[in-house]
Write a protein that holds these residues in place. Structure first.
Motif, mmCIF file in Angstrom:
data_model
loop_
_atom_site.group_PDB
_atom_site.id
_atom_site.type_symbol
_atom_site.label_atom_id
_atom_site.label_comp_id
_atom_site.label_asym_id
_atom_site.label_seq_id
_atom_site.Cartn_x
_atom_site.Cartn_y
_atom_site.Cartn_z
ATOM 1 N N ARG A 132 2.026 37.039 16.561
ATOM 2 C CA ARG A 132 3.358 37.651 16.613
ATOM 3 C C ARG A 132 3.349 38.912 17.475
ATOM 4 N NH1 ARG A 132 6.815 39.291 11.347
ATOM 5 N NH2 ARG A 132 5.247 40.904 11.244
ATOM 6 N N VAL A 149 20.440 42.715 22.024
ATOM 7 C CA VAL A 149 19.360 42.402 21.081
ATOM 8 C C VAL A 149 19.020 40.914 21.168
ATOM 9 C CG1 VAL A 149 18.747 42.394 18.626
ATOM 10 C CG2 VAL A 149 20.011 44.319 19.587
ATOM 11 N N THR A 150 20.022 40.103 21.471
ATOM 12 C CA THR A 150 19.778 38.659 21.613
ATOM 13 C C THR A 150 18.777 38.404 22.739
ATOM 14 O OG1 THR A 150 22.048 38.335 20.952
ATOM 15 C CG2 THR A 150 20.942 36.423 21.876
ATOM 16 N N ARG A 153 15.343 38.983 21.353
ATOM 17 C CA ARG A 153 14.900 37.919 20.439
ATOM 18 C C ARG A 153 14.563 36.642 21.216
ATOM 19 N NH1 ARG A 153 13.824 40.067 15.959
ATOM 20 N NH2 ARG A 153 15.240 41.657 15.231
ATOM 21 N N ASP A 154 15.395 36.330 22.214
ATOM 22 C CA ASP A 154 15.138 35.121 23.013
ATOM 23 C C ASP A 154 13.825 35.245 23.765
ATOM 24 O OD1 ASP A 154 17.497 34.157 22.113
ATOM 25 O OD2 ASP A 154 18.631 34.432 23.977
ATOM 26 N N MET A 156 11.279 37.036 22.966
ATOM 27 C CA MET A 156 10.162 36.959 22.019
ATOM 28 C C MET A 156 9.879 35.516 21.619
ATOM 29 S SD MET A 156 10.574 40.136 19.496
ATOM 30 C CE MET A 156 9.720 41.631 19.802
ATOM 31 N N ALA A 157 10.940 34.760 21.403
ATOM 32 C CA ALA A 157 10.764 33.349 21.020
ATOM 33 C C ALA A 157 10.076 32.584 22.149
ATOM 34 C CB ALA A 157 12.118 32.725 20.680
#
Ligand SMILES: Cc1cc2nc3c(=O)[nH]c(=O)nc-3n(C[C@H](O)[C@H](O)[C@H](O)COP(=O)(O)O)c2cc1C
Length: 214
Positions: A132, A149-150, A153-154, A156-157
């Protein structure tokens, strides 16, 4: 805020017994002693320290990070080469690390030049991180503007998927650094303000040390 701030206690921890006149010759030994005491007395995250740097114009900047190793060579941390702290260190290697262990009323101040530990140590540090945190490090662009923020997150995924597919992936910008101490100060607070300060200075063949007034 003024009243509130003035009503708050400081130095409210419990200082362990410490004889400032009976310290070891080697500050590393005292650091390990104070660190393990902090840990055993429940100091939360005692490995977190403030790293201070300054840019080419002398503008200081400080941030918290975690200590990755400590030994006769110095104090190691890891970060991204594109971060502001590395930009600072590349033009001005002088740095300071400050630990504050509130429950034991102890502060340790370290200063000296920082140096990059090389690609092998950096890769080793990166691979020792959890998937992680490897993914998090691999997805960021430190200090650059983030649209949403999206987006974070994207990214990171996507990085997590990449790392799961290739667990040997090493982020090329991940760097391990070492602060090589010139000065190490051990400070223990006391409610009567007779704080103990022991300062070690590196010198030919070892360390000199002495007490300083609080
Ligand atoms: C408890 C804690 C631990 C952190 N550990 C690290 C770390 O080990 N390495 C790192 O680069 N940043 C770490 N950070 C984030 C830094 O404080 C900082 O936000 C980041 O490194 C960017 O700093 P810069 O722009 O001044 O270079 C940590 C933050 C906190 C609060």
């Amino acid at each position: 805020m003024r009243e509130l701030l003035r009503s708050l206690p400081a130095l409210s921890g419990t200082a362990p017994a410490f004889d400032a006149e009976a310290v070891p010759d080697d500050p590393l030994e005292l650091f390990v002693d104070w660190f393990t005491t902090a840990l055993s007395r429940g100091v939360p995250e005692p490995h977190a320290a403030t790293l201070s740097t300054a840019d080419v114009a002398g503008q200081p900047s400080a941030r918290v990070l975690v200590l990755k190793d400590v030994g006769p060579e110095g104090f190691a941390f890891a970060t991204d080469a594109r971060s502001a702290k590395v930009e600072d260190l590349e033009v001005n290697p002088q740095a300071a690390l400050t630990f504050w262990w509130q429950p034991v009323v102890r502060q340790v101040r370290i200063s000296g030049a920082a140096r990059f530990l090389g690609e092998e140590a950096s890769a080793e540090d990166y691979l020792a991180r959890s998937p992680r945190s490897r993914a998090a490090a691999a997805s960021v662009r430190p200090g650059r503007e983030l649209a949403s923020v999206t987006d974070l997150r994207d990214a990171m995924a996507r990085s997590r998927a990449r790392i799961d597919e290739d667990p040997g992936f090493v982020l090329p910008t991940w760097q391990a650094w070492l602060v090589v101490p010139d000065v190490i100060e051990f400070w223990q607070g006391s409610l009567d303000r007779a704080h103990a300060r022991v300062v070690y200075r590196s010198c030919e063949g070892g360390w000199s040390r002495g007490l300083v007034w609080p």
